[in-house]
Design a protein around this motif. Structure first.
Motif, PDB file in Angstrom:
ATOM      1  N   GLY A 118      -3.255  -6.789   4.384  1.00  0.00           N
ATOM      2  CA  GLY A 118      -2.069  -5.954   4.601  1.00  0.00           C
ATOM      3  C   GLY A 118      -2.070  -5.301   5.998  1.00  0.00           C
ATOM      4  N   VAL A 119      -1.028  -4.541   6.425  1.00  0.00           N
ATOM      5  CA  VAL A 119      -0.719  -3.727   7.645  1.00  0.00           C
ATOM      6  C   VAL A 119      -1.019  -2.467   7.586  1.00  0.00           C
ATOM      7  CG1 VAL A 119       0.420  -3.977   9.867  1.00  0.00           C
ATOM      8  CG2 VAL A 119       0.637  -5.764   8.357  1.00  0.00           C
ATOM      9  N   VAL A 120      -1.907  -1.740   8.433  1.00  0.00           N
ATOM     10  CA  VAL A 120      -2.044  -0.429   8.598  1.00  0.00           C
ATOM     11  C   VAL A 120      -0.932  -0.125   9.760  1.00  0.00           C
ATOM     12  CG1 VAL A 120      -3.334   1.510   9.162  1.00  0.00           C
ATOM     13  CG2 VAL A 120      -4.129  -0.121   7.439  1.00  0.00           C
ATOM     14  N   MET A 121       0.041   1.089   9.508  1.00  0.00           N
ATOM     15  CA  MET A 121       0.826   1.429  10.612  1.00  0.00           C
ATOM     16  C   MET A 121       1.247   2.614  10.368  1.00  0.00           C
ATOM     17  SD  MET A 121       4.201  -0.326   8.803  1.00  0.00           S
ATOM     18  CE  MET A 121       3.047  -1.890   8.041  1.00  0.00           C
ATOM     19  N   PRO A 122       1.831   3.394  11.479  1.00  0.00           N
ATOM     20  CA  PRO A 122       2.225   4.919  11.342  1.00  0.00           C
ATOM     21  C   PRO A 122       3.205   4.968  10.364  1.00  0.00           C
ATOM     22  CG  PRO A 122       2.295   4.020  13.620  1.00  0.00           C
ATOM     23  CD  PRO A 122       2.051   2.804  12.662  1.00  0.00           C
ATOM     24  N   ALA A 123       3.179   5.990   9.685  1.00  0.00           N
ATOM     25  CA  ALA A 123       4.090   6.309   8.485  1.00  0.00           C
ATOM     26  C   ALA A 123       5.720   6.110   8.696  1.00  0.00           C
ATOM     27  CB  ALA A 123       3.497   7.641   7.721  1.00  0.00           C
ATOM     28  N   GLY A 131     -10.162   0.112  14.857  1.00  0.00           N
ATOM     29  CA  GLY A 131      -8.736  -0.307  14.881  1.00  0.00           C
ATOM     30  C   GLY A 131      -7.721   0.908  14.562  1.00  0.00           C
ATOM     31  N   SER A 132      -7.859   1.475  13.382  1.00  0.00           N
ATOM     32  CA  SER A 132      -7.054   2.468  13.031  1.00  0.00           C
ATOM     33  C   SER A 132      -6.685   3.505  14.011  1.00  0.00           C
ATOM     34  CB  SER A 132      -7.440   3.035  11.623  1.00  0.00           C
ATOM     35  OG  SER A 132      -8.592   4.105  11.824  1.00  0.00           O
ATOM     36  N   LEU A 133      -7.707   3.855  14.969  1.00  0.00           N
ATOM     37  CA  LEU A 133      -7.678   4.946  15.947  1.00  0.00           C
ATOM     38  C   LEU A 133      -6.603   4.521  16.887  1.00  0.00           C
ATOM     39  CD1 LEU A 133     -11.361   6.062  16.195  1.00  0.00           C
ATOM     40  CD2 LEU A 133      -9.367   6.895  14.605  1.00  0.00           C
ATOM     41  N   PHE A 134      -6.531   3.164  17.176  1.00  0.00           N
ATOM     42  CA  PHE A 134      -5.540   2.615  18.194  1.00  0.00           C
ATOM     43  C   PHE A 134      -4.270   2.652  17.661  1.00  0.00           C
ATOM     44  CE2 PHE A 134      -9.300   1.433  20.269  1.00  0.00           C
ATOM     45  CZ  PHE A 134      -9.100   1.089  21.661  1.00  0.00           C
ATOM     46  N   GLY A 137      -0.305  -0.250  18.476  1.00  0.00           N
ATOM     47  CA  GLY A 137      -0.114  -1.666  17.620  1.00  0.00           C
ATOM     48  C   GLY A 137      -0.378  -1.303  16.366  1.00  0.00           C
ATOM     49  N   TYR A 138      -0.618  -2.422  15.403  1.00  0.00           N
ATOM     50  CA  TYR A 138      -0.652  -2.505  14.161  1.00  0.00           C
ATOM     51  C   TYR A 138      -1.851  -3.314  13.821  1.00  0.00           C
ATOM     52  CZ  TYR A 138       4.470  -1.601  14.582  1.00  0.00           C
ATOM     53  OH  TYR A 138       5.547  -1.168  14.933  1.00  0.00           O
ATOM     54  N   LEU A 139      -2.519  -2.752  12.569  1.00  0.00           N
ATOM     55  CA  LEU A 139      -3.708  -3.031  12.167  1.00  0.00           C
ATOM     56  C   LEU A 139      -3.591  -4.052  11.094  1.00  0.00           C
ATOM     57  CD1 LEU A 139      -6.916  -3.127  12.356  1.00  0.00           C
ATOM     58  CD2 LEU A 139      -6.744  -1.100  11.136  1.00  0.00           C
ATOM     59  N   LEU A 140      -4.170  -5.366  11.058  1.00  0.00           N
ATOM     60  CA  LEU A 140      -4.332  -6.359  10.030  1.00  0.00           C
ATOM     61  C   LEU A 140      -5.772  -6.096   9.308  1.00  0.00           C
ATOM     62  CD1 LEU A 140      -2.802  -9.175  11.912  1.00  0.00           C
ATOM     63  CD2 LEU A 140      -1.809  -8.318   9.548  1.00  0.00           C
ATOM     64  N   THR A 141      -5.872  -5.717   7.921  1.00  0.00           N
ATOM     65  CA  THR A 141      -6.979  -5.349   7.306  1.00  0.00           C
ATOM     66  C   THR A 141      -6.754  -5.317   6.015  1.00  0.00           C
ATOM     67  OG1 THR A 141      -8.799  -3.775   7.314  1.00  0.00           O
ATOM     68  CG2 THR A 141      -6.719  -2.655   7.326  1.00  0.00           C
ATOM     69  N   GLY A 174      -0.646  10.256   7.825  1.00  0.00           N
ATOM     70  CA  GLY A 174       0.083   9.749   9.193  1.00  0.00           C
ATOM     71  C   GLY A 174       0.065   8.280   9.191  1.00  0.00           C
ATOM     72  N   LEU A 175      -0.690   7.564   8.377  1.00  0.00           N
ATOM     73  CA  LEU A 175      -0.731   5.916   8.221  1.00  0.00           C
ATOM     74  C   LEU A 175      -0.286   5.462   6.869  1.00  0.00           C
ATOM     75  CD1 LEU A 175      -4.204   5.628   9.839  1.00  0.00           C
ATOM     76  CD2 LEU A 175      -1.727   5.481  11.104  1.00  0.00           C
ATOM     77  N   VAL A 176       0.073   4.242   6.677  1.00  0.00           N
ATOM     78  CA  VAL A 176       0.736   3.461   5.447  1.00  0.00           C
ATOM     79  C   VAL A 176       0.188   2.237   5.531  1.00  0.00           C
ATOM     80  CG1 VAL A 176       2.622   5.137   5.025  1.00  0.00           C
ATOM     81  CG2 VAL A 176       2.899   2.932   6.371  1.00  0.00           C
ATOM     82  N   PHE A 177      -0.327   1.474   4.545  1.00  0.00           N
ATOM     83  CA  PHE A 177      -0.580   0.287   4.284  1.00  0.00           C
ATOM     84  C   PHE A 177       0.306  -0.556   3.374  1.00  0.00           C
ATOM     85  CE2 PHE A 177      -2.537  -3.103   1.627  1.00  0.00           C
ATOM     86  CZ  PHE A 177      -3.463  -3.958   2.438  1.00  0.00           C
ATOM     87  N   ARG A 178       0.780  -1.590   4.053  1.00  0.00           N
ATOM     88  CA  ARG A 178       1.914  -2.606   3.469  1.00  0.00           C
ATOM     89  C   ARG A 178       1.305  -3.876   3.247  1.00  0.00           C
ATOM     90  NH1 ARG A 178       3.411   1.776   2.217  1.00  0.00           N
ATOM     91  NH2 ARG A 178       5.477   2.741   2.708  1.00  0.00           N
ATOM     92  N   PRO A 179       1.135  -4.662   2.180  1.00  0.00           N
ATOM     93  CA  PRO A 179       0.513  -5.680   1.870  1.00  0.00           C
ATOM     94  C   PRO A 179       1.534  -6.847   2.693  1.00  0.00           C
ATOM     95  CG  PRO A 179       1.839  -5.086  -0.223  1.00  0.00           C
ATOM     96  CD  PRO A 179       1.623  -3.883   0.921  1.00  0.00           C
ATOM     97  N   LEU A 180       0.532  -7.919   2.957  1.00  0.00           N
ATOM     98  CA  LEU A 180       1.282  -9.137   3.365  1.00  0.00           C
ATOM     99  C   LEU A 180       2.098  -9.842   2.247  1.00  0.00           C
ATOM    100  CD1 LEU A 180      -1.314 -10.631   5.664  1.00  0.00           C
ATOM    101  CD2 LEU A 180       0.502  -9.067   6.638  1.00  0.00           C
TER     102      LEU A 180
END
Length: 301
Positions: free
Chosen positions: A167-172, A226-229, A235-239, A251-257
């Motif tokens: 999924g993608v970790v991104m700012p909430a 990567g999450s610190l960036f 950017g957005y972290l794929l993990t 402050g972050l959320v995870f959304r599945p691909l």
């Protein structure tokens, strides 16, 4: 070239000072200097750049340091194995681990096994597939855990019961966070962070020809870095799910691909591997824990 000489060399490389290294090794400084000079003559290469108060490794010295570390670790591992050949309740197990939430299963198994075998000493190293398989192939590890299908011609393997979810970790507060699932089109042109292994092996089977629309801003072997960036808005972290804290307030959320992309996790060991009694018992316990047989068929996505 003697093993003792390799240990002397590593001490000098670590201390970057002949006198301190000699004190640590409990030998005289002239004796240590003579050993290092003889080593350079034997190899026909200059290993050190000698300064007034310090020593610096040459390129050849850096290469020898890596080789010497492997040799000394292997020698120590062999010695430990022979000391415990008749001991079924104690001994050393060496594992190389990929980054996955499912490692918790292995940690729980080790905890239980250590209760039954209080003499167990386990040694953990972490890395991607290339790093851990290199150590496994050299005999420095008993087992490795990979987030990649193993080569059945080289390894026996035991699949973990679950699969990791990409999924993608991104700012909430970013627009993408409003979506329940992230498609390839959503990521086109965005700055993305991902491991090299994931970028080269997993993501292409998810998005196919649209892979060329994705932009790798930077690669990380550790998702946390990567999450610190991501936190800095870079950017957005794929993990994988669960590797990064995305709980409310983080402050972050995870959304599945979307469509769903999963990766299997495998415990592997070399074919024709000769295990110590403690390693044999550990493997038998894991087979029982996971409810799978050795070399179960590989799952296709």
């Amino acid at each position: 070239m003697e093993l003792r000489t390799m240990k002397y060399f590593l001490a000098v490389a670590r201390e970057e000072n002949m006198t301190r290294a000699a004190q640590q090794l409990h030998v005289t400084q002239p004796t240590l200097s003579k050993q290092m000079k003889a080593l350079e003559e034997e190899l026909g290469k200059k290993l050190f750049l000698r300064h007034s108060f310090s020593i610096q490794l040459t390129e050849e010295g850096v290469l020898l340091r890596k080789r010497a570390e492997d040799l000394v670790r292997m020698a120590d591992k062999i010695t430990a194995e022979f000391h415990t050949l008749d001991d079924v309740s104690g001994g050393d197990i060496y594992l190389g681990l990929a980054e996955s939430y499912q490692i918790r299963r292995l940690a729980a198994a080790i905890r239980s096994f250590k209760t039954a075998c209080p003499g167990l000493r386990y040694h953990i190293t972490s890395g991607d597939t290339e790093q851990v398989t290199e150590k496994l192939d050299k005999g420095l590890l008993d087992f490795a855990v990979l987030v990649q299908e193993p080569d059945p011609a080289k390894y026996h393997f035991l699949p973990f019961p679950e699969a990791d979810v990409w999924g993608v970790v991104m700012p909430a507060d970013c627009p993408l966070a409003e979506k329940e699932g992230i498609e390839a089109a959503d990521l086109a042109g965005l700055p993305l962070f991902c491991s090299e292994q994931g970028w080269n092996h997993d993501l292409p089977r998810w998005c196919g020809s649209r892979m060329e629309e994705l932009h790798l801003e930077g690669s990380f072997r550790l998702s946390y870095n990567g999450s610190l960036f991501v936190r800095e808005g870079l950017g957005y972290l794929l993990t994988f799910r669960h590797l990064i804290d995305t709980t409310p307030g983080s402050g972050l959320v995870f959304r599945p691909l979307k469509p769903k992309l999963e990766a299997g996790l495998y415990l592997i060991w070399k074919k024709y591997q000769v295990f110590t009694p403690i390693a044999e018992r550990f493997l038998a316990m894991l087979r029982a824990e996971f409810g799978e047989q050795q070399d179960a068929p590989l799952q296709t996505p």
